[in-house]
Each structure stands twice: as structure tokens, then as C-alpha cells.
Design a protein around this motif. Structure first.
Motif, mmCIF file in Angstrom:
data_model
loop_
_atom_site.group_PDB
_atom_site.id
_atom_site.type_symbol
_atom_site.label_atom_id
_atom_site.label_comp_id
_atom_site.label_asym_id
_atom_site.label_seq_id
_atom_site.Cartn_x
_atom_site.Cartn_y
_atom_site.Cartn_z
ATOM 1 N N PRO A 1 17.996 -29.665 -4.413
ATOM 2 C CA PRO A 1 18.401 -29.029 -3.149
ATOM 3 C C PRO A 1 19.797 -28.395 -3.181
ATOM 4 O O PRO A 1 19.953 -27.240 -2.800
ATOM 5 N N GLU A 2 20.788 -29.106 -3.629
ATOM 6 C CA GLU A 2 22.145 -28.553 -3.623
ATOM 7 C C GLU A 2 22.379 -27.617 -4.790
ATOM 8 O O GLU A 2 22.914 -26.519 -4.627
ATOM 9 N N SER B 1 13.881 -25.600 -5.139
ATOM 10 C CA SER B 1 14.760 -25.971 -4.020
ATOM 11 C C SER B 1 14.518 -27.409 -3.595
ATOM 12 O O SER B 1 15.460 -28.116 -3.216
ATOM 13 N N ASN B 2 13.271 -27.845 -3.650
ATOM 14 C CA ASN B 2 12.948 -29.240 -3.317
ATOM 15 C C ASN B 2 13.419 -30.204 -4.403
ATOM 16 O O ASN B 2 13.879 -31.303 -4.099
ATOM 17 N N TYR C 1 20.259 -25.935 -6.668
ATOM 18 C CA TYR C 1 19.488 -24.690 -6.667
ATOM 19 C C TYR C 1 19.994 -23.719 -5.605
ATOM 20 O O TYR C 1 20.029 -22.511 -5.829
ATOM 21 N N THR C 2 20.423 -24.237 -4.469
ATOM 22 C CA THR C 2 20.991 -23.375 -3.430
ATOM 23 C C THR C 2 22.245 -22.684 -3.957
ATOM 24 O O THR C 2 22.427 -21.476 -3.768
ATOM 25 N N GLU D 1 10.468 -20.945 -6.326
ATOM 26 C CA GLU D 1 11.732 -21.098 -5.604
ATOM 27 C C GLU D 1 11.659 -22.290 -4.650
ATOM 28 O O GLU D 1 12.608 -23.068 -4.547
ATOM 29 N N ARG E 1 17.086 -15.815 -12.150
ATOM 30 C CA ARG E 1 16.513 -17.156 -12.066
ATOM 31 C C ARG E 1 15.149 -17.253 -12.752
ATOM 32 O O ARG E 1 14.690 -18.349 -13.049
ATOM 33 N N GLN F 1 21.206 -20.031 -6.500
ATOM 34 C CA GLN F 1 20.650 -18.846 -5.843
ATOM 35 C C GLN F 1 21.746 -17.915 -5.334
ATOM 36 O O GLN F 1 21.553 -16.705 -5.276
#
Length: 193
Positions: free
Chosen positions: A175-176, A171-172, A178-179, A167, A125, A182
Motif C-alpha cells: 500500500p505505501e 497497491s493491495n 506502491y503509492t 495496479e 511500472r 506510482q
């Protein structure tokens, strides 16, 4: 001087000149930051680069103390160092190219920020950091100085802190996406971490 300018040293210097030139060329070709970096943040970034490069090449400038060479000037070790430096710089440039206008020197979002997951971003990442640490480590193997070894360790730890901040930001922002990203890529070291 305790270290002569060998072909290995010149190659690493050339790599870093290429890196710096590319970064300077693209520094203002980015999207607008949502939060503008302060003068202090920009100064600290420049100071960080100065400390890194002066530490890496301290054996060229100092005859003892923290600048002394402690790694052997072994051809195999220095060849490995050159390979790592070249590889790291190429990873940095490739990654920076793919980030395009989304790149930022600090931890900040861009207007219309996009999540890049192609090229080296498929494996880690934060490939710019992977490349930079690889190039710094390679240069340290070539110059062999105590200051370089210490700075490499401090710099790697500092990047781990910055990675955690990025990170949270990403993520903010995504949200979906990036999760999910990861879950199938590593932070810094392909297949490991």
C-alpha cells in the motif's frame, strides 16, 4: 505468398524465438502463486500468443484478406521495425530477469512477493508490457499486414486492462510503497503515461 522472407523478417523471427526460449526456460522458476492459475487461464494465455504471432506473420501465410500487406515494404520502415523489435525484446528480457521469481503469467501474488523498482522499473511500472508492445509494433512495421495492425491495437488495449488489474493487486500488496512508486514512475510509456 504476398511477403517474402527478407532479412528484416528473419531478424524479427529470431527475436521472437529468443523471447519464447527465455520465457520457456524460466516459466517454472518462480515463487509459488498464492492463487493458482486455472487450466482455462493458461489455455487463454497460450491462445493469445498464438493469435498474436499468427497475426504478425499472416502476410507470410495468406495472399489476401486480413493477411494482406498494407504497409509498404520500405527499407526505412522495416529498419525502424527491426530496431523496435530488438529493443522491445531486450527490454522484456531485462525486465523479466529483474523480476526473477516474482514473475507470473497472470495477475496473481506470489508467496513472499517483492516489489521490483530497479532497471527499467525505474522508468515504467510495467516494462515487460512496454517491451512487448514495442516488439510487436516493430514486427508489424516489418511484415506490414492488416491482421498485425489490428492485433497490435487489440493487444495494447488488452494490456491496458491487465495493467489496471495489476495496479490494484500491487497497491493491495504494497500500500505505501506502491503509492510512492506510482508518484515517480509512469505506467507504460516513460515520461508520458
Amino acid at each position: 505468398m504476398t511477403h517474402s522472407l527478407t532479412i528484416f523478417t528473419w531478424i524479427t523471427i529470431g527475436c521472437w524465438i529468443l523471447f519464447c526460449s527465455y520465457w520457456l526456460l524460466l516459466r517454472n522458476k518462480t515463487k509459488e502463486n498464492i492463487k493458482v492459475r486455472t487450466a482455462k487461464e493458461r489455455f487463454m494465455g497460450a491462445l493469445g500468443y498464438f493469435l498474436i504471432f499468427s497475426s504478425l506473420y499472416a502476410p507470410l501465410l495468406m495472399t489476401g484478406g486480413i493477411g494482406r500487406r498494407i504497409l509498404p515494404a520500405d527499407v526505412v520502415l522495416q529498419t525502424a521495425g527491426v530496431v523496435l523489435c530488438i529493443t522491445g525484446i531486450l527490454i522484456c528480457i531485462w525486465s523479466r530477469y529483474l523480476l526473477g521469481k516474482n514473475w507470473s503469467g497472470g495477475v496473481t501474488a506470489k508467496k513472499d512477493h517483492e516489489l521490483v523498482m530497479t532497471g527499467p522499473y525505474r522508468f515504467v511500472r510495467h516494462p515487460i508490457y512496454t517491451g512487448f508492445i514495442t516488439a510487436v509494433t516493430g514486427t508489424t512495421l516489418v511484415t506490414g499486414g492488416l491482421a498485425a495492425i489490428i492485433m497490435t491495437l487489440i493487444f495494447a488495449l488488452g494490456l491496458c486492462i491487465k495493467i489496471n488489474q495489476e495496479e490494484i493487486l500491487l497497491s493491495n500488496l504494497f500500500p505505501e510503497a506502491y503509492t510512492a512508486y506510482q508518484q515517480h514512475t509512469r505506467k507504460l510509456i516513460p515520461f508520458i503515461w
